[in-house]
Enzyme design. Structure first.
Site, short mmCIF file in Angstrom:
data_model
loop_
_atom_site.label_atom_id
_atom_site.label_comp_id
_atom_site.label_asym_id
_atom_site.label_seq_id
_atom_site.Cartn_x
_atom_site.Cartn_y
_atom_site.Cartn_z
N THR A 38 0.63 -0.90 0.22
CA THR A 38 0.06 -0.39 -0.03
C THR A 38 0.94 1.08 0.16
O THR A 38 0.85 1.75 -0.60
CB THR A 38 -1.48 0.15 1.52
N GLU A 76 8.52 10.57 9.98
CA GLU A 76 7.43 11.55 9.84
C GLU A 76 5.89 10.19 9.70
O GLU A 76 4.78 10.81 10.02
CB GLU A 76 7.33 12.32 8.95
N GLY A 112 -6.84 -0.99 1.89
CA GLY A 112 -5.68 -0.38 2.97
C GLY A 112 -4.46 0.02 3.88
O GLY A 112 -3.65 0.57 4.24
N ASP A 136 -1.41 -0.42 17.73
CA ASP A 136 -1.04 0.51 16.72
C ASP A 136 -1.33 2.09 17.42
O ASP A 136 -0.06 3.18 17.36
CB ASP A 136 -1.96 0.24 15.26
N LYS A 185 1.98 4.99 18.44
CA LYS A 185 2.10 5.89 18.02
C LYS A 185 1.61 7.38 19.23
O LYS A 185 2.62 8.00 19.12
CB LYS A 185 0.83 6.46 16.90
N GLY A 237 -3.61 5.06 4.65
CA GLY A 237 -4.06 4.83 2.72
C GLY A 237 -2.37 5.15 2.57
O GLY A 237 -1.89 5.85 2.83
P1 NAP Z 1 1.73 -4.15 2.87
O1 NAP Z 1 0.53 -3.45 1.61
O2 NAP Z 1 1.18 -5.40 3.68
O3 NAP Z 1 2.88 -3.87 1.67
C1 NAP Z 1 4.60 -4.17 2.49
C2 NAP Z 1 5.05 -5.13 1.43
O4 NAP Z 1 6.34 -5.73 2.19
C3 NAP Z 1 4.95 -5.63 0.60
O5 NAP Z 1 5.40 -5.07 -0.66
C4 NAP Z 1 5.41 -6.90 0.47
O6 NAP Z 1 6.10 -7.66 -0.70
C5 NAP Z 1 6.61 -6.24 1.34
N1 NAP Z 1 7.35 -7.61 2.02
C6 NAP Z 1 6.73 -8.00 3.14
N2 NAP Z 1 7.77 -9.04 3.87
C7 NAP Z 1 8.93 -9.09 2.64
C8 NAP Z 1 10.90 -9.77 2.48
N3 NAP Z 1 10.34 -10.67 3.60
N4 NAP Z 1 10.99 -9.19 2.16
C9 NAP Z 1 10.99 -7.92 1.03
N5 NAP Z 1 9.13 -7.95 1.27
C10 NAP Z 1 8.75 -8.14 1.57
O7 NAP Z 1 1.85 -2.96 4.14
P2 NAP Z 1 1.75 -1.31 4.25
O8 NAP Z 1 0.02 -0.47 4.21
O9 NAP Z 1 2.74 -1.03 3.26
O10 NAP Z 1 2.48 -1.00 5.72
C11 NAP Z 1 4.17 -0.90 5.69
C12 NAP Z 1 3.66 -0.20 6.60
O11 NAP Z 1 3.98 1.43 6.61
C13 NAP Z 1 3.60 -0.85 8.21
O12 NAP Z 1 4.48 -0.60 8.89
C14 NAP Z 1 2.54 -0.16 8.14
O13 NAP Z 1 2.39 -0.17 9.89
C15 NAP Z 1 3.08 1.56 7.96
N6 NAP Z 1 1.80 1.99 7.21
C16 NAP Z 1 0.73 1.94 6.86
C17 NAP Z 1 -0.37 2.95 6.52
C18 NAP Z 1 -0.97 2.30 5.76
O14 NAP Z 1 -2.14 2.81 5.54
N7 NAP Z 1 -1.34 1.24 5.09
C19 NAP Z 1 0.02 4.24 6.94
C20 NAP Z 1 1.15 4.50 7.81
C21 NAP Z 1 2.42 3.74 8.43
P3 NAP Z 1 5.23 -8.10 -1.79
O15 NAP Z 1 4.28 -7.13 -1.84
O16 NAP Z 1 5.68 -9.16 -3.07
O17 NAP Z 1 4.75 -9.42 -0.11
N1 HSE Z 2 -3.09 0.68 10.10
C1 HSE Z 2 -3.18 1.70 10.71
C2 HSE Z 2 -4.37 2.98 10.82
C3 HSE Z 2 -1.98 2.77 9.23
O1 HSE Z 2 -5.11 2.22 10.41
O2 HSE Z 2 -4.11 3.78 11.19
C4 HSE Z 2 -1.32 3.99 9.57
O3 HSE Z 2 -0.88 4.06 10.30
#
Ligand code: NAP
Ligand code: HSE
Length: 434
Positions: A14, A130, A188, A202, A206, A303
Site C-alpha cells: 500500500t 514522519e 489498505g 497501533d 503511535k 492509506g
Molecule cells: P503492505 O501493503 O502489507 O506491504 C508490505 C510490503 O512489504 C509488500 O510489498 C511485501 O511484498 C513486502 N514484504 C513483506 N515481507 C517481505 C520480505 N520478507 N522481503 C521483502 N519484501 C517483503 O504494508 P503497508 O500497508 O504498505 O505498510 C507498510 C508499513 O507502513 C507498515 O509498517 C505500516 O505499519 C506502515 N503504515 C501503513 C499505513 C497504511 O495506511 N497502510 C499508514 C502508515 C504507516 P509483496 O508485495 O511481494 O507481498
Molecule cells: N493501520 C494504520 C491505521 C495505518 O489504520 O491508522 C496508519 O498508521
C-alpha cells in the site's frame, strides 16, 4: 545538477506503491523541491509476480533485500515492509552500512526505538519517521520542531484510521463491525495483522512515539493502559448518539504535577467537539502547549497517498540536508525512562458511561446506585429504556452517566455490580470527555 539521492525501497505494498507513484508521477516537482533527483535504485518485494504500479520499470524490482540494502550507490533505505522481524534487521543493517533510513513503521520504533536510534547515532546517520504517526498529518515535525518553545501539557488524538473508519461506519451507516473492518482492509488502511488496529496496539505504538517527542520519556507500549474497539456493541454506539456523544478510539497523554498519564481507549466525546467530528480514516491530534495554548492537526491518517506524502517529505528533507539536523537533534530514546513518571491509571479522574442489562424489577436500580455510592461515585443521569424485545420483556438496558471520579473507584463499583442478582450480562463502560 547535483548528484541524485539514491533510494532502496523495501516493500511495494500500500504505502510503498504510493511512494513509487509519487516519485515517478511527480518527478519534476520532487526534483525541484529536493534540489536534485530522488532516484529509485531498487524496489524490494517478497513476490516478484504480483502486480505493481505501471510506472515502475520492472528491472528495479528485486527480492534480494540484502544486496539492495548494502548497495554502495544507495544513500537512503526506505523501510515499508512493516513488522518487527525482517524490518528490524533491514533497518539495523542499513544504518551499519552507512545509509539513512526513512520508515513508516511505528511498531518497530515503539518497540525497538532505543536500539535503532542508538545504532543510527553510532553510524552518524538518521532515522526519519514522519509517516509513522498519523499518516499524512505532519505531527512529528509539529511537535518536535514547530512547538519546540512549549512544554506540551496534553495530547489527545485519533491515531488509528482503521478504528475510526469502523466506528464511523457503525455510527453513521449502521454497518456491522465485521463489514466495516473488511472494507478498511480492502482500502489498505489496516495493518497486515488488523488485531493491532482494533485492540488499540497501533494507537499505543503511535502514542509512545509522540510521548517520546513531547515529554522526553521512553514509554514501553505495554506500559500504556489500553483498550480497543473490537467488543464495542452497536447498542452503545446508538446510546452514545442518543446522548449527544460519539464513541472514538482516543489516545491521550496528560502531564500534571510532574506525572504523565497515558491511555488508549474508546471514549465518549460530545458530538460538537472537534475530535468527535473526525470521520472515516481521518486522524486528528489536539496538542496543548503552555505557550501556544490549544492546537489541532487534522488529515488522512492511513492509506496509500497520504502516507506516501509523509515518506516523501522525509526524503526531500534528507535530499536538502534538513533531516540530518532535525532528526539527529531529537536525542531520541537517550532520555529518561518513563518509570516513576507515569501516573497510576486508578488515580486519573473522568466521567463515565456505564451500560448494564438488568432485570426490570423493583430494587435493581437502587442496588446499582448503592455500588456507586459506596465508592463515592456520583451519578449525573440515568436512562432506562423499554425491554429489548418481546422474548426478553423482563430485561432492560440501563445507562448511567457519572460525574468525574477516580478511575479506580469507578472500576471497583462496576466490579461490585457484577455479582448483583439483578445484573444480566457483563457491564460496559467508557470514560466520557466533554
Ligand atoms: P503492505 O501493503 O502489507 O506491504 C508490505 C510490503 O512489504 C509488500 O510489498 C511485501 O511484498 C513486502 N514484504 C513483506 N515481507 C517481505 C520480505 N520478507 N522481503 C521483502 N519484501 C517483503 O504494508 P503497508 O500497508 O504498505 O505498510 C507498510 C508499513 O507502513 C507498515 O509498517 C505500516 O505499519 C506502515 N503504515 C501503513 C499505513 C497504511 O495506511 N497502510 C499508514 C502508515 C504507516 P509483496 O508485495 O511481494 O507481498
Ligand atoms: N493501520 C494504520 C491505521 C495505518 O489504520 O491508522 C496508519 O498508521
Amino acid at each position: 545538477m547535483t548528484e541524485a539521492l539514491n533510494i532502496a525501497l523495501l516493500g511495494c505494498g500500500t504505502v510503498g506503491g504510493g511512494v513509487v507513484k509519487l516519485l515517478y508521477e511527480q518527478r519534476e516537482r520532487i526534483t525541484t523541491r529536493a534540489g536534485r533527483p530522488i532516484q529509485l535504485q531498487h524496489v524490494v518485494v517478497r513476490d516478484l509476480s504480483k502486480p505493481r504500479p505501471n510506472c515502475l520499470p520492472r528491472e528495479r524490482l528485486t527480492a534480494d533485500l540484502e544486496r539492495a540494502v548494502k548497495d554502495p550507490s544507495v544513500h537512503v533505505v526506505v523501510e515499508l515492509i512493516g513488522g518487527t522481524g525482517i524490518a528490524r534487521d533491514a533497518v539495523l543493517t542499513a544504518l551499519r552500512a552507512g545509509k539513512h533510513v526513512v520508515t513508516a513503521n511505528k511498531a518497530l520504533l515503539a518497540l525497538y526505538g532505543r536500539e535503532i536510534h542508538e545504532t543510527a547515532r553510532q553510524a552518524e546517520r538518521v532515522v526519519a519517521f514522519e509517516a509513522s504517526v498519523a499518516g499524512g498529518v505532519p505531527i512529528v515535525a509539529a511537535i518536535s520542531q514547530s512547538l519546540a518553545a512549549n512544554q506540551i501539557t496534553s495530547i489527545q488524538g485519533i491515531l488509528n484510521g482503521t478504528s475510526n473508519f469502523i466506528l464511523t461506519a457503525m455510527s453513521e451507516h449502521g454497518q456491522t463491525y465485521e463489514q466495516a473492518l473488511l472494507e478498511a482492509q480492502r482500502r489498505g488502511y489496516a495493518e497486515a495483522d488488523p488485531t493491532l488496529d482494533v485492540d488499540g496496539s497501533d494507537a499505543a505504538h503511535k502514542l509512545a512515539i509522540l510521548a517520546q517527542l513531547a515529554f522526553g520519556v521512553s514509554v514501553a507500549p505495554s506500559a500504556i493502559d489500553r483498550r480497543g474497539i473490537a467488543d464495542i456493541d452497536s447498542m452503545d454506539v446508538r446510546f452514545a448518539n442518543e446522548l449527544g456523544h460519539r464513541i472514538k478510539l482516543l489516545a491521550e497523554a496528560w502531564l500534571s504535577d510532574g506525572l504523565l498519564a497515558l491511555q488508549v481507549a474508546p471514549v465518549l466525546l460530545r458530538a460538537s467537539t472537534p475530535l468527535a467530528q473526525i470521520r472515516g480514516s481521518a486522524n486528528a491530534i489536539q496538542v496543548v502547549g503552555d505557550v501556544v495554548g490549544e492546537t489541532l492537526f487534522y488529515g488522512l491518517g492511513a492509506g496509500e497517498m497520504p502516507t506516501a506524502s509523509a515518506v516523501l517529505a522525509d526524503l526531500i528533507d534528507l535530499a536538502v540536508g534538513r533531516a540530518q539536523r532535525t532528526y539527529a537533534g531529537l536525542k531520541l530514546w537517550s532520555l529518561r525512562d518513563a518509570g516513576s513518571a507515569l501516573r497510576d491509571a486508578d488515580t486519573v479522574r473522568s466521567k463515565f458511561y456505564l451500560r448494564l442489562i438488568v432485570a426490570d424489577r423493583p430494587g435493581v436500580l437502587a442496588d446499582v446506585c448503592r455500588c456507586l455510592a459506596d465508592e463515592q461515585v456520583s451519578i449525573a443521569s440515568v436512562i432506562q429504556h423499554e425491554a429489548l424485545d418481546d422474548e426478553e420483556a423482563d430485561v432492560v438496558p440501563l445507562v448511567i452517566l457519572t460525574h468525574a471520579a477516580p478511575g479506580g473507584r469507578f472500576r471497583a463499583a462496576a466490579a461490585r455490580m457484577a455479582s448483583l442478582p439483578g445484573i444480566k450480562g457483563p457491564s460496559v463502560w467508557y470514560s466520557v470527555a466533554d
